[in-house]
Scaffold this active site. Structure first.
Site, PDB file in Angstrom:
ATOM      1  N   LYS A  28      40.263  43.329  11.827  1.00 27.20           N
ATOM      2  CA  LYS A  28      40.208  44.208  13.006  1.00 27.20           C
ATOM      3  C   LYS A  28      41.591  44.755  13.346  1.00 27.20           C
ATOM      4  CE  LYS A  28      38.587  42.339  16.939  1.00 27.20           C
ATOM      5  NZ  LYS A  28      39.402  42.617  18.135  1.00 27.20           N
ATOM      6  N   SER A  29      42.608  43.894  13.331  1.00 34.32           N
ATOM      7  CA  SER A  29      43.964  44.349  13.690  1.00 34.32           C
ATOM      8  C   SER A  29      44.447  45.427  12.723  1.00 34.32           C
ATOM      9  CB  SER A  29      44.945  43.169  13.647  1.00 34.32           C
ATOM     10  OG  SER A  29      44.644  42.271  14.674  1.00 34.32           O
ATOM     11  N   GLY A  97      41.654  45.052  23.901  1.00 31.92           N
ATOM     12  CA  GLY A  97      43.064  44.991  24.301  1.00 31.92           C
ATOM     13  C   GLY A  97      43.958  45.711  23.302  1.00 31.92           C
ATOM     14  N   ARG A 125      42.738  42.055  32.458  1.00 30.07           N
ATOM     15  CA  ARG A 125      43.832  41.567  31.603  1.00 30.07           C
ATOM     16  C   ARG A 125      45.160  42.264  31.926  1.00 30.07           C
ATOM     17  NH1 ARG A 125      41.607  41.415  25.606  1.00 30.07           N
ATOM     18  NH2 ARG A 125      43.569  40.315  25.295  1.00 30.07           N
ATOM     19  N   GLN A 170      50.672  42.756  20.131  1.00 27.12           N
ATOM     20  CA  GLN A 170      50.238  43.993  20.796  1.00 27.12           C
ATOM     21  C   GLN A 170      51.409  44.651  21.500  1.00 27.12           C
ATOM     22  OE1 GLN A 170      46.828  42.896  23.185  1.00 27.12           O
ATOM     23  NE2 GLN A 170      45.469  42.898  21.411  1.00 27.12           N
ATOM     24  N   ASP A 317      43.804  33.646  17.902  1.00 29.54           N
ATOM     25  CA  ASP A 317      42.375  33.951  18.056  1.00 29.54           C
ATOM     26  C   ASP A 317      41.480  32.861  17.457  1.00 29.54           C
ATOM     27  OD1 ASP A 317      43.033  36.309  19.322  1.00 29.54           O
ATOM     28  OD2 ASP A 317      42.934  37.512  17.492  1.00 29.54           O
ATOM     29  N   LYS A 344      42.974  36.147  27.504  1.00 26.81           N
ATOM     30  CA  LYS A 344      42.222  36.858  26.463  1.00 26.81           C
ATOM     31  C   LYS A 344      40.934  37.434  27.069  1.00 26.81           C
ATOM     32  CE  LYS A 344      45.200  36.254  23.197  1.00 26.81           C
ATOM     33  NZ  LYS A 344      45.931  37.405  22.661  1.00 26.81           N
ATOM     34  N   ARG A 348      39.980  31.446  27.933  1.00 29.55           N
ATOM     35  CA  ARG A 348      39.390  30.652  26.837  1.00 29.55           C
ATOM     36  C   ARG A 348      39.617  29.157  27.012  1.00 29.55           C
ATOM     37  NH1 ARG A 348      40.530  35.037  21.897  1.00 29.55           N
ATOM     38  NH2 ARG A 348      38.660  36.245  22.369  1.00 29.55           N
ATOM     39  N   ARG A 390      34.572  35.605  20.843  1.00 26.48           N
ATOM     40  CA  ARG A 390      35.037  34.424  20.098  1.00 26.48           C
ATOM     41  C   ARG A 390      34.493  33.121  20.702  1.00 26.48           C
ATOM     42  NH1 ARG A 390      38.150  37.082  16.409  1.00 26.48           N
ATOM     43  NH2 ARG A 390      39.583  38.612  17.256  1.00 26.48           N
TER      44      ARG A 390
HETATM   45  C1  S3P Z   1      46.179  41.439  18.186  1.00 25.66           C
HETATM   46  C2  S3P Z   1      47.119  40.570  18.658  1.00 25.66           C
HETATM   47  C3  S3P Z   1      46.784  39.348  19.403  1.00 25.66           C
HETATM   48  C4  S3P Z   1      45.316  38.961  19.232  1.00 25.66           C
HETATM   49  C5  S3P Z   1      44.400  40.130  19.355  1.00 25.66           C
HETATM   50  C6  S3P Z   1      44.744  41.195  18.334  1.00 25.66           C
HETATM   51  C7  S3P Z   1      46.643  42.659  17.499  1.00 25.66           C
HETATM   52  O1  S3P Z   1      47.038  39.575  20.774  1.00 25.66           O
HETATM   53  O2  S3P Z   1      44.972  37.967  20.171  1.00 25.66           O
HETATM   54  O3  S3P Z   1      43.064  39.717  19.159  1.00 25.66           O
HETATM   55  O4  S3P Z   1      45.836  43.331  16.838  1.00 25.66           O
HETATM   56  O5  S3P Z   1      47.833  42.958  17.609  1.00 25.66           O
HETATM   57  P1  S3P Z   1      48.514  39.348  21.368  1.00 25.66           P
HETATM   58  O6  S3P Z   1      49.452  39.951  20.417  1.00 25.66           O
HETATM   59  O7  S3P Z   1      48.538  40.025  22.680  1.00 25.66           O
HETATM   60  O8  S3P Z   1      48.644  37.858  21.470  1.00 25.66           O
END
Ligand code: S3P
Length: 433
Positions: A28-29, A97, A125, A170, A317, A344, A348, A390
């Site tokens: 996904k990322s 997010g 969030r 992120q 995650d 999150k 969680r 999740r």
């Molecule tokens: C992600 C970074 C993570 C993760 C999220 C996806 C990303 O969040 O928990 O599901 O794609 O960069 P954080 O970087 O805010 O911890």
């Protein structure tokens, strides 16, 4: 305070087993980033095996509102980059997010004016972690006290040197994407390494980026990125639910094929090894800087483990599913320094504690994590997903370790990241032989 609960192993009923091999939809990322970087090219890009699920659709929809059209073609997305435009409607980011935080950075760097909204969970969030440093670069962002809805106003940005108080890919990615449009150098300093897909992909595409151990510096992009075609490796975070089931259900053996082996994403698999699991990696390929290959997991007797700050970003995650496994292993598992889990898609820590207690587990909630003493034979009961994909998937796997039925109030939220979850589980779940 350290926990020292000792319990004798319960008599195991005949649990199901996990046997076979699975290929997962794309990470996904990486998929979010592939679409966002494609937007900065000046032509057609093809992203094969992208993530399925509502989160990526949110990014696709928001980019379309900014003039970047894309379409599914079988198991690929064809996307045409070009000039981003001011959207005429709100950018609805749903539950995602990554969509709101990364897109805020990307669009800020391109001097776009846009209003971002999201669902109830996303609106709870914190966004100040990206708003503050972007404002430091000269962005003008109005928010509801650090929460959605956010309004980004068109501004020319300058670079910044930022050391985020939270270990967040992120936040890092938002700043790097913004930096591609900033007049001077943008430098991000990381105390703890977080997932590095943005910088790896930018580097592979020849963007003006310099990466060292704990620091990444990006310069203004002159012109566009080159067009690209890529295969997204399977998502190690979705695969983690299956890996844990295979590690914990006696007699199981699972091969996860063509999954991302990015060292910053496979923390869960390393922790499984620390707990005594048999985990074998076979790297096969590298695509836009991203290693991919197979992981084979075999069930073996496992021990509790202690996780501290350095372990957390590499498996942030995967902590919910690790907590489920901790109820099944000999000894105490302690998860420290994981306060980010409260921010999150749901809180969680609270969600896990409440649900696992309902299933009869020995769990203690702390501000920054959980202490779990095992092994416990879980007993079926009703649990809640809290609308969090999740948590819902973790509870589905908890059901495999329980006598009786674990019923989840709402598991539709699994579609946020992995609509294929049930089908995949059905492919490898067998009666024990
Ligand atoms: C992600 C970074 C993570 C993760 C999220 C996806 C990303 O969040 O928990 O599901 O794609 O960069 P954080 O970087 O805010 O911890």
């Amino acid at each position: 305070m350290r926990h020292s609960v000792k319990q004798s192993a319960p008599k195991q009923p005949d649990f199901m087993q996990i046997r076979g091999s699975l290929t997962f939809a794309g990470d996904k990322s990486i998929s979010h980033r592939a679409l966002m970087l494609a937007a900065l090219t000046d032509g057609e890009c093809v992203v094969h095996n992208p993530a399925r699920g509502q989160d990526l659709e949110a990014t696709r929809r928001c980019l379309a509102a900014c003039g970047i059209e894309s379409a599914w073609e079988g198991n690929s997305i064809r996307i045409t980059g070009g000039t981003l435009i001011n959207p005429t409607s709100d950018l609805y980011c749903g539950n995602s997010g990554t969509t709101v935080r990364l897109l805020l950075g990307l669009l800020a760097g391109q001097a776009i004016t846009a209003r971002f909204t999201g669902d109830e969970s996303l609106s709870r969030r914190p966004m100040d972690r990206v708003i503050a440093p972007l404002a430091g670069m000269g962005a003008k962002i109005e928010s509801a006290q650090g929460h959605l809805p956010l309004t980004l106003h068109s501004r020319q940005l300058n670079g910044i040197t930022n050391q985020s108080p939270v270990a967040s890919a992120q936040v890092k990615s938002a700043l790097l994407l913004a930096g591609l449009g900033a007049a001077s150098t943008t430098t991000v300093i990381e105390d703890l390494p977080t997932r590095d897909h943005t910088e790896k992909m930018l580097s592979a595409l020849g963007a003006p980026i310099e990466i060292t151990e704990s620091q990444i510096a990006v310069q203004k992009l002159k012109g566009n990125l080159p067009t690209f075609e890529m295969i997204v490796p399977g998502d190690p975070s979705t695969a983690a639910f299956f890996a844990v089931a295979a590690a914990g259900l006696p007699g199981s053996e699972l091969i996860i094929r063509q999954v991302s082996l990015n060292p910053r994403r496979i923390g869960l698999y390393s922790v499984l090894e620390r707990m005594g699991a048999s985990v074998v990696y076979q790297q096969a390929d590298q695509i836009l800087g991203e290693p991919m290959g197979d992981i084979k997991i075999e069930a073996t007797p496992l021990q509790g483990v202690t996780l501290t700050a350095k372990d957390i970003p590499g498996m942030i995650d995967e902590l919910p599913i690790l907590a489920v496994l901790a109820t099944q292993v000999e000894g105490v598992t302690e998860i420290f320094d994981a306060g980010e889990l409260r921010l999150k898609e749901s809180d969680r820590i609270a969600a896990l504690c409440q649900n696992l207690k309902k299933l009869g587990a020995n769990v203690e909630e702390r501000v920054d994590g959980l202490t779990i003493a095992g092994p416990t034979l879980l007993k079926g009961n009703s649990v809640r997903s809290f609308g969090d994909h999740r948590i819902a998937m973790a509870m589905k796997i908890a059901g495999l370790f329980a006598t009786g039925t674990v019923s989840i109030d709402d598991s539709d939220c699994i579609n946020i990241s992995a609509p294929e979850f049930d089908d995949l589980l059905n492919q490898v779940l067998m009666n024990s032989t």
